[in-house]
Design a protein around this motif. Structure first.
Motif, PDB file in Angstrom:
ATOM      1  N   LEU A  73      32.300  50.515  41.927  1.00  0.00           N
ATOM      2  CA  LEU A  73      32.583  50.389  40.451  1.00  0.00           C
ATOM      3  C   LEU A  73      31.826  49.034  39.891  1.00  0.00           C
ATOM      4  CD1 LEU A  73      36.438  51.446  40.588  1.00  0.00           C
ATOM      5  CD2 LEU A  73      34.544  52.576  39.675  1.00  0.00           C
ATOM      6  N   SER A  74      30.988  49.482  39.050  1.00  0.00           N
ATOM      7  CA  SER A  74      30.025  48.505  38.589  1.00  0.00           C
ATOM      8  C   SER A  74      30.452  47.541  37.329  1.00  0.00           C
ATOM      9  CB  SER A  74      28.751  48.884  38.061  1.00  0.00           C
ATOM     10  OG  SER A  74      29.055  50.259  37.219  1.00  0.00           O
ATOM     11  N   HIS A  75      31.719  47.861  36.574  1.00  0.00           N
ATOM     12  CA  HIS A  75      32.205  46.950  35.675  1.00  0.00           C
ATOM     13  C   HIS A  75      33.491  46.982  35.963  1.00  0.00           C
ATOM     14  CE1 HIS A  75      31.834  44.795  31.729  1.00  0.00           C
ATOM     15  NE2 HIS A  75      33.010  44.873  31.821  1.00  0.00           N
ATOM     16  N   GLU A  76      34.202  45.979  36.525  1.00  0.00           N
ATOM     17  CA  GLU A  76      35.869  46.056  36.540  1.00  0.00           C
ATOM     18  C   GLU A  76      36.213  44.464  36.383  1.00  0.00           C
ATOM     19  OE1 GLU A  76      37.156  48.899  36.232  1.00  0.00           O
ATOM     20  OE2 GLU A  76      35.991  50.134  37.157  1.00  0.00           O
ATOM     21  N   HIS A  77      37.419  44.305  36.212  1.00  0.00           N
ATOM     22  CA  HIS A  77      38.097  42.919  36.209  1.00  0.00           C
ATOM     23  C   HIS A  77      39.461  42.893  37.133  1.00  0.00           C
ATOM     24  CE1 HIS A  77      35.825  41.607  32.760  1.00  0.00           C
ATOM     25  NE2 HIS A  77      35.856  42.753  32.259  1.00  0.00           N
ATOM     26  N   VAL A  78      39.113  42.258  38.512  1.00  0.00           N
ATOM     27  CA  VAL A  78      40.300  42.090  39.429  1.00  0.00           C
ATOM     28  C   VAL A  78      41.406  41.403  38.746  1.00  0.00           C
ATOM     29  CG1 VAL A  78      40.825  41.211  41.654  1.00  0.00           C
ATOM     30  CG2 VAL A  78      38.793  42.346  41.378  1.00  0.00           C
ATOM     31  N   MET A  79      41.040  40.529  37.928  1.00  0.00           N
ATOM     32  CA  MET A  79      41.873  39.824  36.874  1.00  0.00           C
ATOM     33  C   MET A  79      41.057  38.912  35.858  1.00  0.00           C
ATOM     34  SD  MET A  79      41.754  37.736  39.833  1.00  0.00           S
ATOM     35  CE  MET A  79      41.125  36.253  40.127  1.00  0.00           C
ATOM     36  N   SER A  80      41.863  38.710  34.761  1.00  0.00           N
ATOM     37  CA  SER A  80      41.414  38.106  33.782  1.00  0.00           C
ATOM     38  C   SER A  80      42.279  37.434  32.741  1.00  0.00           C
ATOM     39  CB  SER A  80      39.994  38.449  32.876  1.00  0.00           C
ATOM     40  OG  SER A  80      40.599  39.352  31.839  1.00  0.00           O
ATOM     41  N   ASN A  81      42.097  36.419  32.187  1.00  0.00           N
ATOM     42  CA  ASN A  81      43.163  36.100  31.241  1.00  0.00           C
ATOM     43  C   ASN A  81      42.699  36.194  29.715  1.00  0.00           C
ATOM     44  OD1 ASN A  81      45.736  35.419  32.459  1.00  0.00           O
ATOM     45  ND2 ASN A  81      44.632  33.814  33.335  1.00  0.00           N
ATOM     46  N   PHE A  82      42.090  37.158  29.384  1.00  0.00           N
ATOM     47  CA  PHE A  82      41.512  37.456  27.915  1.00  0.00           C
ATOM     48  C   PHE A  82      42.567  37.161  26.871  1.00  0.00           C
ATOM     49  CE2 PHE A  82      40.279  39.492  24.044  1.00  0.00           C
ATOM     50  CZ  PHE A  82      38.770  39.304  23.881  1.00  0.00           C
ATOM     51  N   GLY A  83      42.199  36.326  25.982  1.00  0.00           N
ATOM     52  CA  GLY A  83      43.372  35.685  24.822  1.00  0.00           C
ATOM     53  C   GLY A  83      43.693  34.357  25.016  1.00  0.00           C
ATOM     54  N   LYS A  84      43.690  34.045  26.323  1.00  0.00           N
ATOM     55  CA  LYS A  84      44.128  32.491  26.479  1.00  0.00           C
ATOM     56  C   LYS A  84      43.122  31.609  26.067  1.00  0.00           C
ATOM     57  CE  LYS A  84      47.757  33.431  29.923  1.00  0.00           C
ATOM     58  NZ  LYS A  84      48.407  32.841  31.109  1.00  0.00           N
ATOM     59  N   ASP A  85      43.642  30.347  25.993  1.00  0.00           N
ATOM     60  CA  ASP A  85      42.734  29.294  25.665  1.00  0.00           C
ATOM     61  C   ASP A  85      41.785  29.057  26.935  1.00  0.00           C
ATOM     62  OD1 ASP A  85      42.761  27.388  23.361  1.00  0.00           O
ATOM     63  OD2 ASP A  85      42.567  26.057  24.924  1.00  0.00           O
ATOM     64  N   ILE A  86      40.562  28.587  26.450  1.00  0.00           N
ATOM     65  CA  ILE A  86      39.542  28.521  27.388  1.00  0.00           C
ATOM     66  C   ILE A  86      40.002  27.564  28.603  1.00  0.00           C
ATOM     67  CG2 ILE A  86      38.467  26.449  26.284  1.00  0.00           C
ATOM     68  CD1 ILE A  86      35.614  27.643  27.363  1.00  0.00           C
ATOM     69  N   GLY A  87      40.707  26.568  28.379  1.00  0.00           N
ATOM     70  CA  GLY A  87      41.265  25.589  29.477  1.00  0.00           C
ATOM     71  C   GLY A  87      42.243  26.377  30.372  1.00  0.00           C
ATOM     72  N   GLU A  88      42.810  27.441  29.956  1.00  0.00           N
ATOM     73  CA  GLU A  88      43.794  27.950  30.854  1.00  0.00           C
ATOM     74  C   GLU A  88      43.490  29.222  31.549  1.00  0.00           C
ATOM     75  OE1 GLU A  88      46.979  28.383  27.748  1.00  0.00           O
ATOM     76  OE2 GLU A  88      47.183  26.324  27.520  1.00  0.00           O
ATOM     77  N   THR A  89      42.438  29.789  31.138  1.00  0.00           N
ATOM     78  CA  THR A  89      42.013  31.278  31.823  1.00  0.00           C
ATOM     79  C   THR A  89      41.915  31.320  33.186  1.00  0.00           C
ATOM     80  OG1 THR A  89      39.570  30.530  31.283  1.00  0.00           O
ATOM     81  CG2 THR A  89      40.620  32.065  29.674  1.00  0.00           C
TER      82      THR A  89
ATOM     83  N   ASP B 224      32.872  42.386  39.768  1.00  0.00           N
ATOM     84  CA  ASP B 224      33.922  41.716  39.069  1.00  0.00           C
ATOM     85  C   ASP B 224      33.335  41.061  37.750  1.00  0.00           C
ATOM     86  OD1 ASP B 224      37.013  41.029  38.972  1.00  0.00           O
ATOM     87  OD2 ASP B 224      35.757  39.313  38.343  1.00  0.00           O
ATOM     88  N   CYS B 225      33.529  41.414  36.628  1.00  0.00           N
ATOM     89  CA  CYS B 225      32.651  40.866  35.375  1.00  0.00           C
ATOM     90  C   CYS B 225      33.555  39.694  34.824  1.00  0.00           C
ATOM     91  CB  CYS B 225      32.640  42.036  34.319  1.00  0.00           C
ATOM     92  SG  CYS B 225      31.351  43.213  35.156  1.00  0.00           S
ATOM     93  N   THR B 226      34.509  39.146  35.413  1.00  0.00           N
ATOM     94  CA  THR B 226      35.395  37.991  34.689  1.00  0.00           C
ATOM     95  C   THR B 226      34.463  36.795  34.931  1.00  0.00           C
ATOM     96  OG1 THR B 226      37.391  38.921  35.003  1.00  0.00           O
ATOM     97  CG2 THR B 226      37.228  36.860  34.665  1.00  0.00           C
ATOM     98  N   THR B 227      33.776  36.170  33.999  1.00  0.00           N
ATOM     99  CA  THR B 227      33.087  34.962  34.179  1.00  0.00           C
ATOM    100  C   THR B 227      33.860  33.623  34.375  1.00  0.00           C
ATOM    101  OG1 THR B 227      32.990  34.581  31.897  1.00  0.00           O
ATOM    102  CG2 THR B 227      31.272  36.001  32.585  1.00  0.00           C
ATOM    103  N   GLU B 228      33.116  32.569  34.602  1.00  0.00           N
ATOM    104  CA  GLU B 228      33.681  31.257  34.485  1.00  0.00           C
ATOM    105  C   GLU B 228      34.044  30.968  33.089  1.00  0.00           C
ATOM    106  OE1 GLU B 228      30.758  28.315  35.401  1.00  0.00           O
ATOM    107  OE2 GLU B 228      32.364  26.697  36.000  1.00  0.00           O
ATOM    108  N   TYR B 229      35.196  30.327  32.675  1.00  0.00           N
ATOM    109  CA  TYR B 229      35.688  29.858  31.743  1.00  0.00           C
ATOM    110  C   TYR B 229      36.382  31.237  31.031  1.00  0.00           C
ATOM    111  CZ  TYR B 229      32.665  25.925  32.211  1.00  0.00           C
ATOM    112  OH  TYR B 229      32.043  24.654  32.536  1.00  0.00           O
ATOM    113  N   PHE B 230      36.329  32.361  31.735  1.00  0.00           N
ATOM    114  CA  PHE B 230      37.181  33.386  31.301  1.00  0.00           C
ATOM    115  C   PHE B 230      37.897  33.882  32.178  1.00  0.00           C
ATOM    116  CE2 PHE B 230      36.209  38.492  30.527  1.00  0.00           C
ATOM    117  CZ  PHE B 230      37.090  38.414  29.586  1.00  0.00           C
ATOM    118  N   GLY B 231      38.237  33.345  33.405  1.00  0.00           N
ATOM    119  CA  GLY B 231      39.304  33.638  34.167  1.00  0.00           C
ATOM    120  C   GLY B 231      38.888  33.664  35.794  1.00  0.00           C
TER     121      GLY B 231
END
Ligand SMILES: [Zn+2]
Length: 340
Positions: free
Chosen positions: A48-64, A93-100
């Motif tokens: 699978l070429s684009h999934e997120h095992v986990m991410s905290n979209f919507g949270k503040d950058i310091g809390e993702t 996994d497409c969750t980047t640094e600062y995004f969780g």
């Protein structure tokens, strides 16, 4: 018993996070960087070429990057095992640094489930740029790229885990911003130095696609080093087909049980144009979105593949889409093209 096991995994994670450093093995041609180290391309399997095992979209950058790891493991481990039983061997996994992004957690989840997880380097420039760190606004592309190249060469944050691709994003519904374009330039420099492929959230922003095309040419990077992420949102099929003909990867990554017909139609179109070899399929699912319920990533197997088979797609076509195309798209090699 289950809860003790989860606590144990959480303790191991905390411990590894602080103490363990793997040796920085270098990746060989035809190998992929996973959270558990390099693997040969033959081991990539159904991907699978684009999934997120986990991410905290919507949270503040310091809390993702803050997760309740016990709850995360409780939810995501059984789900990844279920995916494995559906045949999935690897996921990008497409969750980047600062995004969780949390390498220690990805590694633990991969070890607990046997799913190979490939993480990324890069920053997420969509969501009105809220997940771009402040320093990037002042830095030049070379300085930003240096940090990403270092992750590739030395591993991420002392974990020894190396990124398997570059993830970037342009905001949708507005002209490409200066910072999104600058990050893309940093991505091109990173590609030229590392051979990592660029997966760029672009959606239906045709202007952003054009800017990227011009920059790819300017830096002498071939279109095949670039993935048009969320291309499923593009309204004009002709633009997508044209870009695929030039070698770009078209990522149709929002498969759900409710939109199978739409995807089937697109796949038929690509097949008719002999361009099925440029398409990537995925769900953009999320195992632990903001700590909430799973946004599932299994409809390709439970719904789309059966529908494809009923509509004349062969086993070979399906293998092309889920095994060969991801392997080819994310192969670590510098792809240069004509400079303008
Ligand atoms: Zn995504």
């Amino acid at each position: 018993m289950k809860i003790f096991k989860l606590i144990f995994v959480a303790l191991v994670v905390t411990c590894c996070h602080q103490n363990e450093k793997q040796s920085g093995e270098s990746v060989h041609p035809n190998q992929f960087n996973t959270a558990q180290g390099p693997v040969d391309e033959a081991a990539l399997g159904i991907t699978l070429s684009h999934e997120h095992v986990m991410s905290n979209f919507g949270k503040d950058i310091g809390e993702t990057a803050v997760y309740d790891s016990i709850r995360l493991f409780e939810q995501v481990i059984p789900y990844l095992k279920e995916l494995k039983s559906l045949g999935v061997a690897s996921l990008f996994d497409c969750t980047t640094e600062y995004f969780g992004r949390r390498i220690d957690l990805l590694k633990a989840l991969s070890e607990a489930t046997g799913i190979q997880i490939i993480t990324n380097t890069g920053f997420y420039g969509a969501a009105d740029d809220r997940y771009i760190p402040d320093f990037a606004y002042q830095a030049n592309p070379e300085t930003i790229a240096a940090g990403w190249i270092k992750e590739f060469e030395q591993g991420i944050q002392g974990t020894g885990v190396k990124p398997g691709f570059i993830k970037l994003a342009f905001d949708e519904g507005k002209p490409p911003s200066e910072i999104d374009s600058k990050l893309f330039e940093a991505g091109l420099l990173t590609h030229l130095s590392t051979g990592l492929t660029l997966a760029v959230h672009t959606g239906n922003n045709l202007e952003a696609a054009k800017v990227q095309e011009a920059l790819l040419n300017q830096y002498g990077v071939d279109a095949s080093a670039w993935i048009w992420t969320h291309a499923n949102k593009v309204e004009d099929d002709r633009v997508m087909l044209e870009r695929a003909r030039q070698g770009a990867w078209i990522s149709l990554d929002g498969v759900k049980t409710s939109n199978i017909d739409e995807y089937l139609k697109r796949l038929v179109l690509f097949k008719e144009h002999n361009l099925l070899n440029k398409v990537l399929l995925s769900h953009d699912g999320n195992g632990f979105p903001g700590g909430g319920e799973i946004r599932k990533f299994e409809a390709i197997f439970t719904h789309l593949i059966p529908a494809m088979k009923e509509n004349g797609f062969s086993e070979e076509d399906i293998r092309q889409l889920l095994v060969e195309n991801p392997r080819e798209a994310f192969k670590i090699r510098t792809r240069t093209g004509p400079t303008s």
